[in-house]
Scaffold this motif. Structure first.
Motif, mmCIF file in Angstrom:
data_model
loop_
_atom_site.group_PDB
_atom_site.id
_atom_site.type_symbol
_atom_site.label_atom_id
_atom_site.label_comp_id
_atom_site.label_asym_id
_atom_site.label_seq_id
_atom_site.Cartn_x
_atom_site.Cartn_y
_atom_site.Cartn_z
ATOM 1 N N VAL A 157 39.586 47.859 44.733
ATOM 2 C CA VAL A 157 39.684 46.615 43.965
ATOM 3 C C VAL A 157 40.107 46.966 42.544
ATOM 4 O O VAL A 157 39.459 47.782 41.880
ATOM 5 N N SER A 158 41.177 46.366 42.094
ATOM 6 C CA SER A 158 41.672 46.584 40.737
ATOM 7 C C SER A 158 41.508 45.306 39.922
ATOM 8 O O SER A 158 42.069 44.262 40.267
ATOM 9 N N PHE A 159 40.710 45.402 38.848
ATOM 10 C CA PHE A 159 40.564 44.293 37.904
ATOM 11 C C PHE A 159 41.509 44.548 36.720
ATOM 12 O O PHE A 159 41.380 45.551 36.023
ATOM 13 N N HIS A 160 42.434 43.627 36.520
ATOM 14 C CA HIS A 160 43.424 43.706 35.428
ATOM 15 C C HIS A 160 43.903 45.137 35.174
ATOM 16 O O HIS A 160 43.933 45.621 34.038
ATOM 17 N N ASP A 207 47.450 46.376 53.869
ATOM 18 C CA ASP A 207 46.736 45.105 53.974
ATOM 19 C C ASP A 207 46.306 44.772 52.547
ATOM 20 O O ASP A 207 45.323 45.308 52.046
ATOM 21 N N TRP A 208 47.069 43.922 51.871
ATOM 22 C CA TRP A 208 46.847 43.716 50.447
ATOM 23 C C TRP A 208 46.716 42.239 50.095
ATOM 24 O O TRP A 208 47.225 41.362 50.775
ATOM 25 N N GLN A 209 46.015 42.013 48.997
ATOM 26 C CA GLN A 209 45.858 40.675 48.431
ATOM 27 C C GLN A 209 46.052 40.784 46.921
ATOM 28 O O GLN A 209 45.676 41.789 46.312
ATOM 29 N N MET A 210 46.620 39.749 46.327
ATOM 30 C CA MET A 210 46.747 39.705 44.871
ATOM 31 C C MET A 210 46.387 38.305 44.409
ATOM 32 O O MET A 210 47.009 37.321 44.825
ATOM 33 N N VAL A 211 45.367 38.214 43.566
ATOM 34 C CA VAL A 211 44.871 36.924 43.095
ATOM 35 C C VAL A 211 45.156 36.793 41.598
ATOM 36 O O VAL A 211 44.833 37.696 40.814
ATOM 37 N N TYR A 212 45.767 35.682 41.208
ATOM 38 C CA TYR A 212 46.060 35.408 39.808
ATOM 39 C C TYR A 212 45.025 34.434 39.238
ATOM 40 O O TYR A 212 44.621 33.495 39.911
ATOM 41 N N TYR A 213 44.669 34.655 37.962
ATOM 42 C CA TYR A 213 43.717 33.766 37.298
ATOM 43 C C TYR A 213 44.378 33.104 36.095
ATOM 44 O O TYR A 213 44.890 33.786 35.200
ATOM 45 N N ALA A 239 37.518 33.375 34.841
ATOM 46 C CA ALA A 239 38.230 34.408 35.602
ATOM 47 C C ALA A 239 37.283 35.535 36.006
ATOM 48 O O ALA A 239 37.385 36.082 37.112
ATOM 49 N N GLU A 240 36.359 35.870 35.110
ATOM 50 C CA GLU A 240 35.400 36.925 35.439
ATOM 51 C C GLU A 240 34.551 36.519 36.646
ATOM 52 O O GLU A 240 34.369 37.300 37.592
ATOM 53 N N LYS A 241 34.019 35.302 36.623
ATOM 54 C CA LYS A 241 33.154 34.843 37.714
ATOM 55 C C LYS A 241 33.923 34.728 39.019
ATOM 56 O O LYS A 241 33.433 35.120 40.087
ATOM 57 N N ARG A 242 35.134 34.205 38.947
ATOM 58 C CA ARG A 242 35.927 34.056 40.169
ATOM 59 C C ARG A 242 36.331 35.410 40.734
ATOM 60 O O ARG A 242 36.309 35.610 41.960
ATOM 61 N N SER A 243 36.701 36.341 39.876
ATOM 62 C CA SER A 243 37.112 37.666 40.348
ATOM 63 C C SER A 243 35.919 38.424 40.932
ATOM 64 O O SER A 243 36.066 39.182 41.904
ATOM 65 N N TRP A 244 34.744 38.238 40.343
ATOM 66 C CA TRP A 244 33.540 38.894 40.875
ATOM 67 C C TRP A 244 33.243 38.393 42.292
ATOM 68 O O TRP A 244 32.948 39.188 43.190
ATOM 69 N N GLU A 245 33.340 37.093 42.502
ATOM 70 C CA GLU A 245 33.109 36.531 43.832
ATOM 71 C C GLU A 245 34.163 37.024 44.818
ATOM 72 O O GLU A 245 33.859 37.295 45.983
ATOM 73 N N ALA A 246 35.409 37.148 44.346
ATOM 74 C CA ALA A 246 36.475 37.663 45.212
ATOM 75 C C ALA A 246 36.175 39.093 45.638
ATOM 76 O O ALA A 246 36.378 39.470 46.800
ATOM 77 N N MET A 247 35.671 39.889 44.698
ATOM 78 C CA MET A 247 35.317 41.269 45.028
ATOM 79 C C MET A 247 34.166 41.324 46.025
ATOM 80 O O MET A 247 34.178 42.101 46.983
ATOM 81 N N LEU A 248 33.143 40.497 45.824
ATOM 82 C CA LEU A 248 31.992 40.497 46.734
ATOM 83 C C LEU A 248 32.433 40.111 48.143
ATOM 84 O O LEU A 248 31.961 40.715 49.130
ATOM 85 N N ASN A 249 33.295 39.146 48.270
ATOM 86 C CA ASN A 249 33.809 38.761 49.588
ATOM 87 C C ASN A 249 34.571 39.915 50.230
ATOM 88 O O ASN A 249 34.471 40.152 51.444
ATOM 89 N N PHE A 250 35.312 40.633 49.401
ATOM 90 C CA PHE A 250 36.078 41.788 49.878
ATOM 91 C C PHE A 250 35.135 42.886 50.365
ATOM 92 O O PHE A 250 35.341 43.482 51.428
ATOM 93 N N LEU A 251 34.074 43.155 49.598
ATOM 94 C CA LEU A 251 33.106 44.173 50.001
ATOM 95 C C LEU A 251 32.460 43.821 51.334
ATOM 96 O O LEU A 251 32.270 44.683 52.199
ATOM 97 N N LYS A 252 32.109 42.556 51.497
ATOM 98 C CA LYS A 252 31.496 42.127 52.756
ATOM 99 C C LYS A 252 32.466 42.288 53.919
ATOM 100 O O LYS A 252 32.051 42.586 55.045
#
Length: 255
Positions: A157-160, A207-213, A239-252
């Motif tokens: 997971v890459s944040f900015h 298998d990649w995803q890219m999310v813009y905020y 953006a911080e809260k949304r990206s954190w949730e995106a990461m948690l979903n990815f981890l799961k």
């Protein structure tokens, strides 16, 4: 009255005793001494998954520690990597830019430091088959390099983070899953770099995803980055809260 104080104490203990005390771990790359930080949750998830955290260009700061504590609260074991070394840490942004720039140009050395930190994560008890690498800014660049090197990880997971790649490098198949969390207004990552990265992902079969905020620039997940987007790096709470949730979903998904 004593009963009330006892109940309050127990509540506080259950709220804050979610991880063991951070443990400083020294390790080496040749003669260079490195010093990372290991954080164990009070109660680990099934299969003992581990998260390797790659810091931004200033090295291990409060932001990376806060991330590790939040992960521990959720049952993830983590290790914060030391990329520079105990006697090589930058004192200011100018020094940080120079040191980060060195590793970006010498990718093999960066990848080696990441691999060494991952080995420490495993030595501290994480399951070697259940690891994800995350990183912020310079660390986000490193997380992507872990995928490009096909390190033994489930995903990154890459944040900015930076997305650039030396075009002389051969594009190989990428096995780890890739999640890129990106500020839509990040001027440090030009449109051309984004497009080349996306072409690379397609070519690599990743298998990649890219999310813009929206309204987010560089460092949007770091509270210490200020709030002025015109400076190019600034914190964005949404953006911080949304990206954190995106990461948690990815981890799961991957662990």
């Amino acid at each position: 009255m004593k009963t009330k104080f006892l109940i309050l104490a127990l509540l506080m203990q259950s709220t804050f005793a979610v991880f063991s005390q951070p443990k400083t771990v020294e390790y080496k790359d040749g003669n260079q001494i490195l010093s990372g930080l290991s954080i164990l949750p009070a109660k680990q998830l099934k299969n003992n998954p581990g998260v390797l955290i790659l810091p931004a260009w200033m090295g291990i700061q409060d932001h990376e520690k806060e991330v590790s504590y939040k992960l521990a609260d959720l049952g993830y074991q983590s290790f914060i990597a030391d990329i520079y070394g105990v006697d090589q840490r930058p004192n200011n942004s100018k020094e940080a830019g120079a040191k980060a720039g060195y590793f970006k140009k010498n990718i093999k050395e960066y990848q080696t430091r990441i691999q060494l930190a991952m080995e420490q994560l495993v030595k501290q008890g994480a399951n070697p088959d259940e690891i994800v690498v995350i990183g912020y800014c310079f660390g986000g660049t490193g997380a992507l390099e872990a995928a490009r090197a096909n390190m033994k990880v489930k995903g990154i997971v890459s944040f900015h983070g930076g997305l650039g790649r030396d075009e002389t490098r051969i594009i190989e198949n990428i096995i780890p899953k890739v999640l890129i969390l990106h500020g839509a207004d990040d001027k440090y990552v030009p449109k051309e770099e984004v497009e080349k990265f996306q072409d690379e992902m397609r070519t690599s079969g990743a298998d990649w995803q890219m999310v813009y905020y929206a309204n987010a620039v560089h460092s949007f997940a770091n509270k210490s980055a200020g709030s002025d987007n015109s400076k190019g790096a600034a914190y964005n709470e949404k953006a911080e809260k949304r990206s954190w949730e995106a990461m948690l979903n990815f981890l799961k998904e991957v662990l």
